[in-house]
Design an enzyme around this catalytic site. Structure first.
Site, PDB file in Angstrom:
ATOM      1  CG  LEU A  75     -15.888  61.391 -22.867  1.00  0.00           C
ATOM      2  CD1 LEU A  75     -15.365  62.563 -22.058  1.00  0.00           C
ATOM      3  CD2 LEU A  75     -14.753  60.680 -23.585  1.00  0.00           C
ATOM      4  CB  CYS A  76     -21.355  56.846 -21.527  1.00  0.00           C
ATOM      5  SG  CYS A  76     -22.219  58.215 -20.773  1.00  0.00           S
ATOM      6  CG  HIS A  77     -17.164  53.367 -18.680  1.00  0.00           C
ATOM      7  ND1 HIS A  77     -17.209  54.567 -17.999  1.00  0.00           N
ATOM      8  CD2 HIS A  77     -15.862  53.006 -18.727  1.00  0.00           C
ATOM      9  CE1 HIS A  77     -15.982  54.909 -17.650  1.00  0.00           C
ATOM     10  NE2 HIS A  77     -15.147  53.986 -18.077  1.00  0.00           N
ATOM     11  CG  ASP A 128     -40.749  60.733 -34.678  1.00  0.00           C
ATOM     12  OD1 ASP A 128     -40.616  61.531 -35.632  1.00  0.00           O
ATOM     13  OD2 ASP A 128     -40.836  59.507 -34.832  1.00  0.00           O
TER      14      ASP A 128
END
EC number: 4.6.1.17
Length: 161
Positions: A75-77, A128
């Site tokens: 839901l991020c713009h 990583d």
């Protein structure tokens, strides 16, 4: 108490409409830590890692992550970031790396998620790159340090004791 902005009256998730909001300068800072054995940290500091410069790789990963936050968090713009900084500092006295990020833009919505995503992905990148020599590294805490701009006002985490 504040309302959840991404949930409508029916309890359904939706992207917030920011079209009526004013554009303001917005900034956010976040931090993350990666704790490891002293030998692993020394390998990073001394540049002895067989995969290359761990800090440079984590910095680029964090910058890329900030730019792609909208693609990772549903839901991020999508935002036109004007600045992303990812600073990494070895803290040998704590056997850890501290990551601090800064994101800035002039826009209609904040950049907290971008700063947090940058810090998180930089930490994941360190993990990583070093997991071949140490699998029990610990990532965290990850937190927002400060934000400014926008309707909700400024926020700054209380100083640590």
């Amino acid at each position: 108490m504040s309302q959840l902005t991404h949930i409508n009256a029916a309890g359904e998730a939706h992207m917030v409409d920011v079209s009526a909001k004013a554009e303001t300068v917005r900034e956010a800072r976040a931090e993350a830590f990666v704790t490891m054995r002293s030998e692993t940290l020394a390998m990073i500091i001394d540049g002895r890692h067989h995969k290359g410069d761990v800090f440079a790789t984590a910095r680029i990963a964090g910058i890329q992550a900030a730019k792609r936050t909208w693609d990772l968090i549903p839901l991020c713009h999508p935002l036109m970031l004007s600045k992303v900084e990812v600073n990494l500092q070895a803290e040998p006295e704590h056997n850890r790396v501290r990551i601090e990020t800064l994101c800035r833009l002039t826009g209609k919505t904040g950049v907290e998620m971008e700063a947090l995503t940058a810090a998180s992905v930089a930490a994941l990148t360190i993990y990583d790159m070093c997991k071949a020599v140490q699998k029990d590294m610990v990532i965290g805490p990850v937190r927002l340090l400060a934000k400014s701009g926008g309707k909700s006002g400024d926020f700054k985490v209380e100083a640590d004791d």
